[in-house]
Design a protein around this motif. Structure first.
Motif, PDB file in Angstrom:
ATOM      1  N   THR A 112       0.837  -1.202   0.000  1.00  0.00           N
ATOM      2  CA  THR A 112       0.000   0.000   0.000  1.00  0.00           C
ATOM      3  C   THR A 112       0.871   1.251   0.000  1.00  0.00           C
ATOM      4  OG1 THR A 112      -1.733  -1.171   1.219  1.00  0.00           O
ATOM      5  CG2 THR A 112      -1.797   1.240   1.269  1.00  0.00           C
ATOM      6  N   THR A 113       0.460   2.247  -0.766  1.00  0.00           N
ATOM      7  CA  THR A 113       1.147   3.537  -0.759  1.00  0.00           C
ATOM      8  C   THR A 113       0.537   4.426   0.318  1.00  0.00           C
ATOM      9  OG1 THR A 113       1.710   3.426  -3.103  1.00  0.00           O
ATOM     10  CG2 THR A 113       1.691   5.614  -2.086  1.00  0.00           C
ATOM     11  N   TYR A 114       1.393   4.946   1.182  1.00  0.00           N
ATOM     12  CA  TYR A 114       0.973   5.865   2.246  1.00  0.00           C
ATOM     13  C   TYR A 114       1.612   7.235   2.009  1.00  0.00           C
ATOM     14  CZ  TYR A 114      -0.932   2.034   5.027  1.00  0.00           C
ATOM     15  OH  TYR A 114      -1.675   0.970   5.485  1.00  0.00           O
ATOM     16  N   HIS A 115       0.895   8.257   2.413  1.00  0.00           N
ATOM     17  CA  HIS A 115       1.379   9.632   2.338  1.00  0.00           C
ATOM     18  C   HIS A 115       1.552  10.146   3.766  1.00  0.00           C
ATOM     19  CE1 HIS A 115       0.344   9.706  -1.975  1.00  0.00           C
ATOM     20  NE2 HIS A 115      -0.648   8.914  -1.576  1.00  0.00           N
ATOM     21  N   TYR A 116       2.520  11.034   3.957  1.00  0.00           N
ATOM     22  CA  TYR A 116       2.768  11.517   5.321  1.00  0.00           C
ATOM     23  C   TYR A 116       3.304  12.946   5.289  1.00  0.00           C
ATOM     24  CZ  TYR A 116       7.832  10.774   4.692  1.00  0.00           C
ATOM     25  OH  TYR A 116       9.140  10.834   4.258  1.00  0.00           O
ATOM     26  N   VAL A 117       3.137  13.610   6.427  1.00  0.00           N
ATOM     27  CA  VAL A 117       3.681  14.949   6.605  1.00  0.00           C
ATOM     28  C   VAL A 117       4.094  15.092   8.061  1.00  0.00           C
ATOM     29  CG1 VAL A 117       1.505  16.124   7.221  1.00  0.00           C
ATOM     30  CG2 VAL A 117       3.298  17.372   5.990  1.00  0.00           C
ATOM     31  N   LEU A 118       5.067  15.950   8.318  1.00  0.00           N
ATOM     32  CA  LEU A 118       5.650  16.109   9.648  1.00  0.00           C
ATOM     33  C   LEU A 118       5.293  17.462  10.240  1.00  0.00           C
ATOM     34  CD1 LEU A 118       9.231  14.874   8.671  1.00  0.00           C
ATOM     35  CD2 LEU A 118       7.314  13.492   9.483  1.00  0.00           C
ATOM     36  N   GLY A 119       5.148  17.495  11.562  1.00  0.00           N
ATOM     37  CA  GLY A 119       4.880  18.755  12.234  1.00  0.00           C
ATOM     38  C   GLY A 119       5.283  18.701  13.692  1.00  0.00           C
ATOM     39  N   HIS A 120       5.039  19.803  14.387  1.00  0.00           N
ATOM     40  CA  HIS A 120       5.305  19.889  15.823  1.00  0.00           C
ATOM     41  C   HIS A 120       4.500  21.061  16.379  1.00  0.00           C
ATOM     42  CE1 HIS A 120       8.762  21.944  13.726  1.00  0.00           C
ATOM     43  NE2 HIS A 120       8.236  22.958  14.397  1.00  0.00           N
ATOM     44  N   ALA A 121       4.553  21.231  17.685  1.00  0.00           N
ATOM     45  CA  ALA A 121       3.801  22.321  18.308  1.00  0.00           C
ATOM     46  C   ALA A 121       4.197  23.654  17.672  1.00  0.00           C
ATOM     47  CB  ALA A 121       4.072  22.353  19.804  1.00  0.00           C
ATOM     48  N   GLY A 122       3.216  24.376  17.176  1.00  0.00           N
ATOM     49  CA  GLY A 122       3.465  25.656  16.525  1.00  0.00           C
ATOM     50  C   GLY A 122       3.648  25.562  15.032  1.00  0.00           C
ATOM     51  N   TYR A 123       3.733  24.338  14.509  1.00  0.00           N
ATOM     52  CA  TYR A 123       3.925  24.189  13.058  1.00  0.00           C
ATOM     53  C   TYR A 123       3.107  22.996  12.563  1.00  0.00           C
ATOM     54  CZ  TYR A 123       5.964  23.631   8.473  1.00  0.00           C
ATOM     55  OH  TYR A 123       6.120  23.541   7.112  1.00  0.00           O
ATOM     56  N   ASP A 124       2.042  23.280  11.832  1.00  0.00           N
ATOM     57  CA  ASP A 124       1.142  22.246  11.321  1.00  0.00           C
ATOM     58  C   ASP A 124       0.968  22.450   9.818  1.00  0.00           C
ATOM     59  OD1 ASP A 124      -0.784  20.452  10.671  1.00  0.00           O
ATOM     60  OD2 ASP A 124      -2.244  21.087  12.174  1.00  0.00           O
ATOM     61  N   PRO A 125       1.692  21.673   8.986  1.00  0.00           N
ATOM     62  CA  PRO A 125       1.595  21.853   7.528  1.00  0.00           C
ATOM     63  C   PRO A 125       0.185  21.601   6.991  1.00  0.00           C
ATOM     64  CG  PRO A 125       3.474  20.488   8.116  1.00  0.00           C
ATOM     65  CD  PRO A 125       2.662  20.640   9.348  1.00  0.00           C
ATOM     66  N   VAL A 126      -0.574  20.730   7.648  1.00  0.00           N
ATOM     67  CA  VAL A 126      -1.931  20.452   7.161  1.00  0.00           C
ATOM     68  C   VAL A 126      -2.810  21.684   7.340  1.00  0.00           C
ATOM     69  CG1 VAL A 126      -3.980  19.052   7.502  1.00  0.00           C
ATOM     70  CG2 VAL A 126      -1.730  17.969   7.554  1.00  0.00           C
ATOM     71  N   ALA A 127      -2.752  22.274   8.521  1.00  0.00           N
ATOM     72  CA  ALA A 127      -3.556  23.475   8.767  1.00  0.00           C
ATOM     73  C   ALA A 127      -3.135  24.620   7.868  1.00  0.00           C
ATOM     74  CB  ALA A 127      -3.442  23.881  10.237  1.00  0.00           C
ATOM     75  N   ALA A 128      -1.841  24.673   7.551  1.00  0.00           N
ATOM     76  CA  ALA A 128      -1.329  25.746   6.695  1.00  0.00           C
ATOM     77  C   ALA A 128      -1.470  25.428   5.215  1.00  0.00           C
ATOM     78  CB  ALA A 128       0.144  25.997   7.029  1.00  0.00           C
ATOM     79  N   ASP A 129      -2.076  24.265   4.906  1.00  0.00           N
ATOM     80  CA  ASP A 129      -2.298  23.846   3.520  1.00  0.00           C
ATOM     81  C   ASP A 129      -0.982  23.767   2.747  1.00  0.00           C
ATOM     82  OD1 ASP A 129      -3.915  22.937   1.504  1.00  0.00           O
ATOM     83  OD2 ASP A 129      -4.262  24.932   0.656  1.00  0.00           O
ATOM     84  N   ARG A 130       0.034  23.193   3.375  1.00  0.00           N
ATOM     85  CA  ARG A 130       1.338  23.032   2.727  1.00  0.00           C
ATOM     86  C   ARG A 130       1.436  21.622   2.133  1.00  0.00           C
ATOM     87  NH1 ARG A 130       5.419  26.712   4.183  1.00  0.00           N
ATOM     88  NH2 ARG A 130       4.776  28.278   5.704  1.00  0.00           N
ATOM     89  N   LEU A 131       0.668  21.343   1.111  1.00  0.00           N
ATOM     90  CA  LEU A 131       0.654  20.018   0.512  1.00  0.00           C
ATOM     91  C   LEU A 131       1.984  19.669  -0.148  1.00  0.00           C
ATOM     92  CD1 LEU A 131      -2.933  19.807  -1.026  1.00  0.00           C
ATOM     93  CD2 LEU A 131      -2.080  18.833   1.107  1.00  0.00           C
ATOM     94  N   GLY A 132       2.778  20.667  -0.453  1.00  0.00           N
ATOM     95  CA  GLY A 132       4.092  20.405  -1.044  1.00  0.00           C
ATOM     96  C   GLY A 132       5.030  19.679  -0.097  1.00  0.00           C
ATOM     97  N   GLU A 133       4.700  19.644   1.193  1.00  0.00           N
ATOM     98  CA  GLU A 133       5.546  18.956   2.164  1.00  0.00           C
ATOM     99  C   GLU A 133       5.129  17.510   2.386  1.00  0.00           C
ATOM    100  OE1 GLU A 133       6.163  21.141   5.764  1.00  0.00           O
ATOM    101  OE2 GLU A 133       6.225  23.075   4.709  1.00  0.00           O
ATOM    102  N   VAL A 134       4.103  17.064   1.690  1.00  0.00           N
ATOM    103  CA  VAL A 134       3.650  15.677   1.830  1.00  0.00           C
ATOM    104  C   VAL A 134       4.565  14.764   1.021  1.00  0.00           C
ATOM    105  CG1 VAL A 134       1.763  14.051   1.421  1.00  0.00           C
ATOM    106  CG2 VAL A 134       1.264  16.384   2.199  1.00  0.00           C
ATOM    107  N   ALA A 135       5.065  13.707   1.659  1.00  0.00           N
ATOM    108  CA  ALA A 135       5.869  12.692   0.990  1.00  0.00           C
ATOM    109  C   ALA A 135       5.121  11.369   1.049  1.00  0.00           C
ATOM    110  CB  ALA A 135       7.232  12.569   1.662  1.00  0.00           C
ATOM    111  N   SER A 136       5.677  10.337   0.418  1.00  0.00           N
ATOM    112  CA  SER A 136       4.984   9.053   0.391  1.00  0.00           C
ATOM    113  C   SER A 136       5.968   7.900   0.446  1.00  0.00           C
ATOM    114  CB  SER A 136       4.102   8.938  -0.857  1.00  0.00           C
ATOM    115  OG  SER A 136       4.901   8.935  -2.024  1.00  0.00           O
ATOM    116  N   PHE A 137       5.480   6.737   0.833  1.00  0.00           N
ATOM    117  CA  PHE A 137       6.249   5.503   0.800  1.00  0.00           C
ATOM    118  C   PHE A 137       5.302   4.362   0.479  1.00  0.00           C
ATOM    119  CE2 PHE A 137       4.933   6.028   5.262  1.00  0.00           C
ATOM    120  CZ  PHE A 137       4.324   4.805   5.522  1.00  0.00           C
ATOM    121  N   ARG A 138       5.876   3.216   0.148  1.00  0.00           N
ATOM    122  CA  ARG A 138       5.068   2.044  -0.148  1.00  0.00           C
ATOM    123  C   ARG A 138       5.551   0.863   0.679  1.00  0.00           C
ATOM    124  NH1 ARG A 138       1.230   0.595  -3.593  1.00  0.00           N
ATOM    125  NH2 ARG A 138       1.019  -1.585  -4.233  1.00  0.00           N
TER     126      ARG A 138
END
Length: 472
Positions: A112-138
């Motif tokens: 299965t191919t999964y997509h992921y993004v990283l964040g921490h307190a004060g920085y949420d790429p999903v909330a900021a709509d930073r889809l360019g930071e999404v990576a994937s693995f299989r």
């Protein structure tokens, strides 16, 4: 999907910075012991943050809830180091900390191919709509053909970047990094008895940043090498490896870089060659026989498993090689090779010498055949040195001529090795050195039921060697 945790860290001043101003970088993936259901996501942040997490999902626009990551901070004193950039800033603190993060994902779906993004307190790429930071693995499937790549002695620089480009072009299921990773550790003048190493912890930052575009999507399974021995962090020099990487490390509780796993029909084992290294004895026998006992037992388990057709061992030091710089590792020949013969190991992948070399299949220290398809059951183990990952190239001992596809030379070559307790090499003329190539490149192994096709590719992607291993 469930998660386990691990810890880590990066290089920056001690004062914590606001999470909003810091960005994750240096992403690198690893499989767990079961690559169909287990993947570890690892990364760094350039300062202390809280609440680090990964969001994972099967769609890049529908990621799950944050999954907590555990930090493994790694502190380095400036007094240990000789920076590559000549000096530290005049106001730098006496210590620096690198912040490494790891999230071990389990319960994933096979194939299965999964997509992921990283964040921490004060920085949420999903909330900021930073889809360019999404990576994937299989994740791995349960059967079928696949390709993996392998190379060591990468370091940091333009040749290393070119090596990454070759890996990306091949799009393997995973990559084996055969030690000689960042070259943060350098020996002055290559003096075997010396422990006066030159060290620059910040080169690890450059290493991970350089590899991020590839290692963020292709799992890198690493094995420790000579230059990963960092005596500062713990008594056996493994603290840095434990902080930066999250391999399966399932040999025993606390093992570092010593692990086994299976991908489809191939069983893999990573070994720490420092444990059997006579020339650089800083780690010699540090496992007090544990690694040897585990190796024997695990090879036996693989051979008793009907799902395992082939067994591949990887480590840093060359077991058999005619390289000039480090030669062959006699300790591995004496302690490991008899077990490889006993259990019918098909392929051993190493680096250390910065060149490419392939042996004829070897049994009891002697080559068994020169040409044709290799049947490891009867012919023995094929040993490959794939050390052209990016660092300055080495030569062959006593200037043995190159011999590779289209440029064959059947002359004998000379192996040098070091007896235990000796700093003077022992030399021997050998006939098993089948392919020798001084150049950058990597190994690609194509796996199908019943067959391994081992290809060596040069810096332009040209094929310099190919051998077929087929179990009859």
């Amino acid at each position: 999907m469930t998660t386990n945790l691990s810890r880590r860290a990066l290089f920056r001043a001690a004062a914590p910075a606001a999470g909003a101003t810091l960005r994750p970088f240096g992403r690198h993936l690893a499989f767990g012991a079961d690559p169909a259901t287990q993947v570890t996501v690892s990364w760094q942040v350039p300062g202390k943050v809280t609440g680090s997490y990964v969001r994972v999902g099967t769609s890049p626009t529908t990621l799950g809830a944050p999954i907590a990551a555990e930090a493994r901070p790694l502190e380095s004193k400036l007094s240990w180091q000789q920076p590559e950039e000549h000096d530290f800033p005049p106001h730098a603190p006496a210590t620096s900390t690198q912040y490494y993060l790891h999230a071990k994902l389990t319960g994933l779906a096979p194939g299965t191919t999964y997509h992921y993004v990283l964040g921490h307190a004060g920085y949420d790429p999903v909330a900021a709509d930073r889809l360019g930071e999404v990576a994937s693995f299989r994740t791995a499937g349960t059967s079928g053909a696949f390709t993996f790549t392998a190379a060591g002695e990468q370091g940091v620089g333009y040749n290393a970047i070119a090596s990454n480009s070759r890996v990306a072009d091949l799009a393997p299921a995973f990559h084996l990094a055969l030690g000689g990773l960042s070259y943060a550790m350098h020996e002055p003048g290559d003096k075997p008895a010396s422990e006066d190493f030159e060290y620059d912890a910040r080169k690890w930052d450059s290493f991970f940043a350089q590899n991020d575009p590839v290692a963020s999507g292709i799992p890198w399974l690493v094995t420790p090498g000579h230059r990963e021995y960092e005596k500062f962090h713990d008594s056996n020099g493994n603290g840095g490896m434990r902080a930066r990487f999250a391999m399966p490390d399932n040999a025993w509780s606390g093992s570092t870089g010593i692990y086994s796993w299976r991908y489809h029909n191939v069983g893999f084992l990573s070994l720490d060659a420092g444990d059997v290294c006579y020339r650089f004895p800083a780690k010699l026998d540090y496992t007090a026989g544990k690694q040897l006992k585990w190796l024997d037992a695990q090879l036996g388990k693989f051979r008793a498993d009907p799902a395992v057709e082939f067994v591949v061992v990887y480590c840093n030091h060359s077991v058999y090689s005619t390289g000039d710089r480090y030669g062959a590792e006699r300790g591995a020949q004496e302690k490991w090779a008899p077990l490889f013969d006993k259990h019918g190991v098909d392929l051993v992948l190493t680096a250390h010498n910065r060149l490419y070399e392939r042996t004829d299949p070897i049994k009891a220290g002697k080559g068994t055949k020169k040409t044709g398809v290799v049947n490891p059951k009867t012919d023995g183990t094929t040993y490959v040195t794939a050390g052209g990952g990016g660092q300055a190239l080495d030569a062959f001992y006593r200037k043995a001529p190159e011999s590779y596809l289209g440029h064959e030379n059947d002359s004998a070559a000379t192996m040098k090795s070091y007896k235990k307790g000796s700093t003077t090499p022992t030399v021997a003329l050998v006939t098993w050195s089948r392919v020798r190539y001084r150049g950058y490149g990597l190994v690609a192994v194509d796996v199908t039921p019943g067959q391994l096709t081992v290809r060596a590719l040069g810096e332009a992607g040209d094929k310099i060697d190919e051998v077929v291993l087929r179990r009859g």
